[in-house]
Enzyme design. Structure first.
Site, PDB file in Angstrom:
ATOM      1  N   CYS A  17     -28.305 -21.891  17.680  1.00 25.81           N
ATOM      2  CA  CYS A  17     -27.935 -21.844  19.091  1.00 25.81           C
ATOM      3  C   CYS A  17     -27.002 -22.995  19.418  1.00 25.81           C
ATOM      4  O   CYS A  17     -27.196 -24.118  18.936  1.00 25.81           O
ATOM      5  CB  CYS A  17     -29.201 -21.950  19.937  1.00 25.81           C
ATOM      6  SG  CYS A  17     -28.916 -21.869  21.694  1.00 25.81           S
ATOM      7  N   LEU A  18     -26.015 -22.727  20.253  1.00 30.01           N
ATOM      8  CA  LEU A  18     -25.093 -23.781  20.661  1.00 30.01           C
ATOM      9  C   LEU A  18     -25.798 -24.838  21.504  1.00 30.01           C
ATOM     10  O   LEU A  18     -25.333 -25.970  21.592  1.00 30.01           O
ATOM     11  CB  LEU A  18     -23.928 -23.176  21.440  1.00 30.01           C
ATOM     12  CG  LEU A  18     -23.095 -22.162  20.653  1.00 30.01           C
ATOM     13  CD1 LEU A  18     -22.069 -21.503  21.554  1.00 30.01           C
ATOM     14  CD2 LEU A  18     -22.426 -22.829  19.467  1.00 30.01           C
ATOM     15  N   GLY A  60     -22.459 -15.074  20.928  1.00 26.42           N
ATOM     16  CA  GLY A  60     -22.848 -14.847  22.310  1.00 26.42           C
ATOM     17  C   GLY A  60     -22.941 -16.173  23.036  1.00 26.42           C
ATOM     18  O   GLY A  60     -23.099 -17.226  22.412  1.00 26.42           O
ATOM     19  N   GLN A  93     -25.434 -22.032  29.683  1.00 30.89           N
ATOM     20  CA  GLN A  93     -25.200 -22.958  28.566  1.00 30.89           C
ATOM     21  C   GLN A  93     -23.983 -23.847  28.810  1.00 30.89           C
ATOM     22  O   GLN A  93     -23.857 -24.888  28.179  1.00 30.89           O
ATOM     23  CB  GLN A  93     -24.992 -22.193  27.257  1.00 30.89           C
ATOM     24  CG  GLN A  93     -26.251 -21.566  26.716  1.00 30.89           C
ATOM     25  CD  GLN A  93     -25.965 -20.885  25.405  1.00 30.89           C
ATOM     26  OE1 GLN A  93     -25.570 -19.731  25.374  1.00 30.89           O
ATOM     27  NE2 GLN A  93     -26.155 -21.616  24.319  1.00 30.89           N
ATOM     28  N   HIS A 103     -31.443 -12.985  22.384  1.00 28.72           N
ATOM     29  CA  HIS A 103     -31.230 -14.434  22.450  1.00 28.72           C
ATOM     30  C   HIS A 103     -30.556 -14.827  23.767  1.00 28.72           C
ATOM     31  O   HIS A 103     -31.011 -15.754  24.459  1.00 28.72           O
ATOM     32  CB  HIS A 103     -30.372 -14.850  21.245  1.00 28.72           C
ATOM     33  CG  HIS A 103     -30.060 -16.298  21.158  1.00 28.72           C
ATOM     34  ND1 HIS A 103     -30.635 -17.114  20.213  1.00 28.72           N
ATOM     35  CD2 HIS A 103     -29.222 -17.088  21.868  1.00 28.72           C
ATOM     36  CE1 HIS A 103     -30.166 -18.342  20.358  1.00 28.72           C
ATOM     37  NE2 HIS A 103     -29.302 -18.354  21.354  1.00 28.72           N
ATOM     38  N   GLU A 104     -29.496 -14.123  24.138  1.00 22.59           N
ATOM     39  CA  GLU A 104     -28.751 -14.477  25.351  1.00 22.59           C
ATOM     40  C   GLU A 104     -29.544 -14.139  26.618  1.00 22.59           C
ATOM     41  O   GLU A 104     -29.500 -14.886  27.595  1.00 22.59           O
ATOM     42  CB  GLU A 104     -27.376 -13.812  25.361  1.00 22.59           C
ATOM     43  CG  GLU A 104     -26.472 -14.187  24.197  1.00 22.59           C
ATOM     44  CD  GLU A 104     -26.324 -15.678  23.951  1.00 22.59           C
ATOM     45  OE1 GLU A 104     -26.407 -16.481  24.910  1.00 22.59           O
ATOM     46  OE2 GLU A 104     -26.127 -16.065  22.790  1.00 22.59           O
ATOM     47  N   HIS A 110     -31.897 -16.941  27.210  1.00 23.90           N
ATOM     48  CA  HIS A 110     -31.247 -18.095  27.854  1.00 23.90           C
ATOM     49  C   HIS A 110     -31.270 -17.971  29.370  1.00 23.90           C
ATOM     50  O   HIS A 110     -31.580 -18.928  30.078  1.00 23.90           O
ATOM     51  CB  HIS A 110     -29.782 -18.232  27.412  1.00 23.90           C
ATOM     52  CG  HIS A 110     -29.585 -19.050  26.191  1.00 23.90           C
ATOM     53  ND1 HIS A 110     -29.944 -20.365  26.103  1.00 23.90           N
ATOM     54  CD2 HIS A 110     -29.039 -18.725  25.001  1.00 23.90           C
ATOM     55  CE1 HIS A 110     -29.645 -20.822  24.905  1.00 23.90           C
ATOM     56  NE2 HIS A 110     -29.094 -19.845  24.212  1.00 23.90           N
TER      57      HIS A 110
END
Length: 141
Positions: free
Chosen positions: A60-61, A10, A15, A102-103, A106
């Site tokens: 996480c990225l 995702g 991000q 999670h997304e 963000h």
């Protein structure tokens, strides 16, 4: 393309420096069914208090090379719009539920490490500092 390049499940627009409230996903659920799509203006639907939680390793990225155990709802639902502005409701279990939560976090200004204990957060930040990211960090110009 950014999500696929980073081999993520995702990615939220913020991000990668895009000022939109949207995330994309390409993620399997607990039965191995692949879910691919996007949600604009996502909102997590409140789940009953008896909802099962599942602890899992999360990364996480935005926090490259760091992982920590984190408890999330095993099943979750997100409402919002699709890319054409039509109402959409997406629900998932297992890893896909984790991805949706999670997304959405963000887009609400929260990283998974913000949900960790102080000790676990410090460990994740140490992991990030001591590791080489899998992909180069590119500034948004």
């Amino acid at each position: 393309a950014s999500q696929r390049t980073a081999r993520g499940v995702g990615l939220a627009a913020n991000q990668i420096g895009v000022g939109l409230k949207v995330f994309v996903y390409d993620c399997p659920d607990d039965k191995g069914v692949r879910h691919v799509g996007a949600v604009c203006n996502p909102r997590l639907v409140d789940t009953p208090d008896d909802t099962r939680t599942e602890e899992g390793n999360e990364g996480c990225l935005s926090v490259p090379s760091a992982y920590a155990r984190l408890s999330r709802a095993y099943r979750t639902e997100v409402t919002g719009q699709d890319l054409r502005g039509n109402p959409v409701k997406v629900w998932g279990t297992g890893l896909f539920a984790r991805c949706l939560q999670h997304e959405t976090d963000h887009l609400n200004g929260r990283l998974y490490i913000d949900r960790l204990s102080a000790e676990a957060r410090e460990d994740a930040l140490r992991q990030m500092a001591e590791s080489e990211p899998a992909f180069p960090v590119v500034p948004n110009d």
